[in-house]
Scaffold this motif. Sequence first.
Motif, PDB file in Angstrom:
ATOM      1  N   THR A 102       0.827  -1.209   0.000  1.00  0.00           N
ATOM      2  CA  THR A 102       0.000   0.000   0.000  1.00  0.00           C
ATOM      3  C   THR A 102       0.861   1.259   0.000  1.00  0.00           C
ATOM      4  N   ALA A 103       2.017   1.207   0.646  1.00  0.00           N
ATOM      5  CA  ALA A 103       2.920   2.359   0.624  1.00  0.00           C
ATOM      6  C   ALA A 103       3.427   2.609  -0.793  1.00  0.00           C
ATOM      7  N   LEU A 104       3.770   1.536  -1.502  1.00  0.00           N
ATOM      8  CA  LEU A 104       4.253   1.690  -2.876  1.00  0.00           C
ATOM      9  C   LEU A 104       3.121   2.125  -3.800  1.00  0.00           C
ATOM     10  N   PHE A 105       1.915   1.572  -3.591  1.00  0.00           N
ATOM     11  CA  PHE A 105       0.792   1.977  -4.432  1.00  0.00           C
ATOM     12  C   PHE A 105       0.434   3.436  -4.196  1.00  0.00           C
ATOM     13  N   ALA A 106       0.574   3.909  -2.960  1.00  0.00           N
ATOM     14  CA  ALA A 106       0.313   5.319  -2.684  1.00  0.00           C
ATOM     15  C   ALA A 106       1.247   6.201  -3.509  1.00  0.00           C
ATOM     16  N   LYS A 107       2.493   5.780  -3.640  1.00  0.00           N
ATOM     17  CA  LYS A 107       3.445   6.518  -4.467  1.00  0.00           C
ATOM     18  C   LYS A 107       3.009   6.514  -5.932  1.00  0.00           C
ATOM     19  N   VAL A 108       2.576   5.351  -6.420  1.00  0.00           N
ATOM     20  CA  VAL A 108       2.093   5.258  -7.799  1.00  0.00           C
ATOM     21  C   VAL A 108       0.878   6.160  -7.988  1.00  0.00           C
ATOM     22  N   TYR A 109      -0.031   6.125  -7.027  1.00  0.00           N
ATOM     23  CA  TYR A 109      -1.248   6.946  -7.099  1.00  0.00           C
ATOM     24  C   TYR A 109      -0.882   8.426  -7.148  1.00  0.00           C
ATOM     25  N   ARG A 110       0.083   8.826  -6.327  1.00  0.00           N
ATOM     26  CA  ARG A 110       0.500  10.227  -6.341  1.00  0.00           C
ATOM     27  C   ARG A 110       1.064  10.636  -7.699  1.00  0.00           C
ATOM     28  N   THR A 111       1.804   9.732  -8.312  1.00  0.00           N
ATOM     29  CA  THR A 111       2.367  10.009  -9.632  1.00  0.00           C
ATOM     30  C   THR A 111       1.257  10.248 -10.648  1.00  0.00           C
ATOM     31  N   VAL A 112       0.237   9.397 -10.611  1.00  0.00           N
ATOM     32  CA  VAL A 112      -0.886   9.544 -11.542  1.00  0.00           C
ATOM     33  C   VAL A 112      -1.689  10.803 -11.226  1.00  0.00           C
ATOM     34  N   MET A 113      -1.941  11.056  -9.940  1.00  0.00           N
ATOM     35  CA  MET A 113      -2.670  12.264  -9.544  1.00  0.00           C
ATOM     36  C   MET A 113      -1.954  13.526 -10.019  1.00  0.00           C
ATOM     37  N   LYS A 114      -0.641  13.523  -9.895  1.00  0.00           N
ATOM     38  CA  LYS A 114       0.141  14.682 -10.327  1.00  0.00           C
ATOM     39  C   LYS A 114      -0.016  14.903 -11.824  1.00  0.00           C
ATOM     40  N   TYR A 116      -2.522  14.122 -13.639  1.00  0.00           N
ATOM     41  CA  TYR A 116      -3.876  14.626 -13.893  1.00  0.00           C
ATOM     42  C   TYR A 116      -4.064  16.054 -13.374  1.00  0.00           C
ATOM     43  N   GLY A 117      -3.079  16.591 -12.684  1.00  0.00           N
ATOM     44  CA  GLY A 117      -3.204  17.932 -12.136  1.00  0.00           C
ATOM     45  C   GLY A 117      -3.843  17.958 -10.765  1.00  0.00           C
ATOM     46  N   ASN A 118      -3.722  16.840 -10.012  1.00  0.00           N
ATOM     47  CA  ASN A 118      -4.298  16.728  -8.663  1.00  0.00           C
ATOM     48  C   ASN A 118      -5.780  17.106  -8.633  1.00  0.00           C
ATOM     49  N   PRO A 119      -6.602  16.414  -9.420  1.00  0.00           N
ATOM     50  CA  PRO A 119      -8.029  16.767  -9.493  1.00  0.00           C
ATOM     51  C   PRO A 119      -8.768  16.430  -8.205  1.00  0.00           C
ATOM     52  N   THR A 120      -9.868  17.109  -7.985  1.00  0.00           N
ATOM     53  CA  THR A 120     -10.732  16.827  -6.837  1.00  0.00           C
ATOM     54  C   THR A 120     -12.140  16.425  -7.274  1.00  0.00           C
ATOM     55  N   GLU A 121     -12.446  16.536  -8.561  1.00  0.00           N
ATOM     56  CA  GLU A 121     -13.790  16.219  -9.046  1.00  0.00           C
ATOM     57  C   GLU A 121     -14.071  14.724  -8.906  1.00  0.00           C
ATOM     58  N   LYS A 122     -15.256  14.407  -8.382  1.00  0.00           N
ATOM     59  CA  LYS A 122     -15.607  13.015  -8.142  1.00  0.00           C
ATOM     60  C   LYS A 122     -15.648  12.190  -9.418  1.00  0.00           C
ATOM     61  N   ASP A 123     -15.989  12.816 -10.543  1.00  0.00           N
ATOM     62  CA  ASP A 123     -16.104  12.052 -11.774  1.00  0.00           C
ATOM     63  C   ASP A 123     -14.739  11.751 -12.397  1.00  0.00           C
ATOM     64  N   VAL A 124     -13.691  12.407 -11.935  1.00  0.00           N
ATOM     65  CA  VAL A 124     -12.345  12.178 -12.467  1.00  0.00           C
ATOM     66  C   VAL A 124     -11.586  11.149 -11.638  1.00  0.00           C
ATOM     67  N   LEU A 125     -11.815  11.129 -10.348  1.00  0.00           N
ATOM     68  CA  LEU A 125     -11.038  10.273  -9.453  1.00  0.00           C
ATOM     69  C   LEU A 125     -11.114   8.776  -9.785  1.00  0.00           C
ATOM     70  N   PRO A 126     -12.266   8.246 -10.235  1.00  0.00           N
ATOM     71  CA  PRO A 126     -12.270   6.831 -10.621  1.00  0.00           C
ATOM     72  C   PRO A 126     -11.296   6.530 -11.758  1.00  0.00           C
ATOM     73  N   GLN A 127     -11.150   7.459 -12.702  1.00  0.00           N
ATOM     74  CA  GLN A 127     -10.198   7.250 -13.795  1.00  0.00           C
ATOM     75  C   GLN A 127      -8.762   7.282 -13.275  1.00  0.00           C
ATOM     76  N   VAL A 128      -8.517   8.142 -12.292  1.00  0.00           N
ATOM     77  CA  VAL A 128      -7.196   8.189 -11.676  1.00  0.00           C
ATOM     78  C   VAL A 128      -6.873   6.836 -11.039  1.00  0.00           C
ATOM     79  N   LEU A 129      -7.843   6.281 -10.320  1.00  0.00           N
ATOM     80  CA  LEU A 129      -7.635   4.985  -9.685  1.00  0.00           C
ATOM     81  C   LEU A 129      -7.389   3.905 -10.723  1.00  0.00           C
ATOM     82  N   ASP A 130      -8.188   3.905 -11.793  1.00  0.00           N
ATOM     83  CA  ASP A 130      -8.001   2.904 -12.848  1.00  0.00           C
ATOM     84  C   ASP A 130      -6.602   2.985 -13.443  1.00  0.00           C
TER      85      ASP A 130
END
Length: 209
Positions: A102-114, A116-130
């Motif tokens: 989970t620590a490594l996945f958090a790093k991966v998630y941060r990379t993807v979020m960055k 995407y421009g660190n979005p907060t919209e609910k309709d974008v976050l599922p795509q970030v997770l995917d």
Amino acid sequence: MVDAAVIQQCAGPGLKPAIVERFIERVGSEDPLAITVRSGNRIVLVPKPTTPEETLALIRENLGRNMVRVGITQYPAGLGIMEAGELKPNLVDPCENIRMGTALFAKVYRTVMKWYGNPTEKDVLPQVLDDAIIAWQTGYFEGTAVFRAPDLDEVELAAPDEEKPEIDADEQSADAAGEEVSDPVKDGTSDDDPNKAGIRIDLSGIGAK
């Protein structure tokens, strides 16, 4: 299904519990001794291990020439390993595997979020997770080897159905179950591939006692 209480107890603090559960549900295994070995896009059949020792032996036999994932989070076994002798039993300890994964996945998630421009919209976050899960499975996102890339801001990431991530401004200055494939731009011998870690010891005697 891995017990939610175990996940909550063992998971690293970088992600909300809901997103950790989704991560493990989609890419993980219920068996802490589970090992997945791939050569390119092909699965390499290996005996099902019944003890931690057998799992570690299988990792040592395949590390350096195949892609190896292990445990509940299917952690990339070669990450940070320069010699097979450096493998530690914590890879197959359920709680420790969840913590590391989970620590490594958090790093991966941060990379993807960055990206995407660190979005907060609910309709974008599922795509970030995917995309983060695909990056976990393949080891790459937009040409970047995500496991070895410098970490981004260590912020607590919210699950996709929450209003927005809870971001602590004081913390913003720090560092898939699909097929594992090579990055289109790089071949399978890339130094960035944790599953291609160099082996500097003789593995021929493993299992022979």
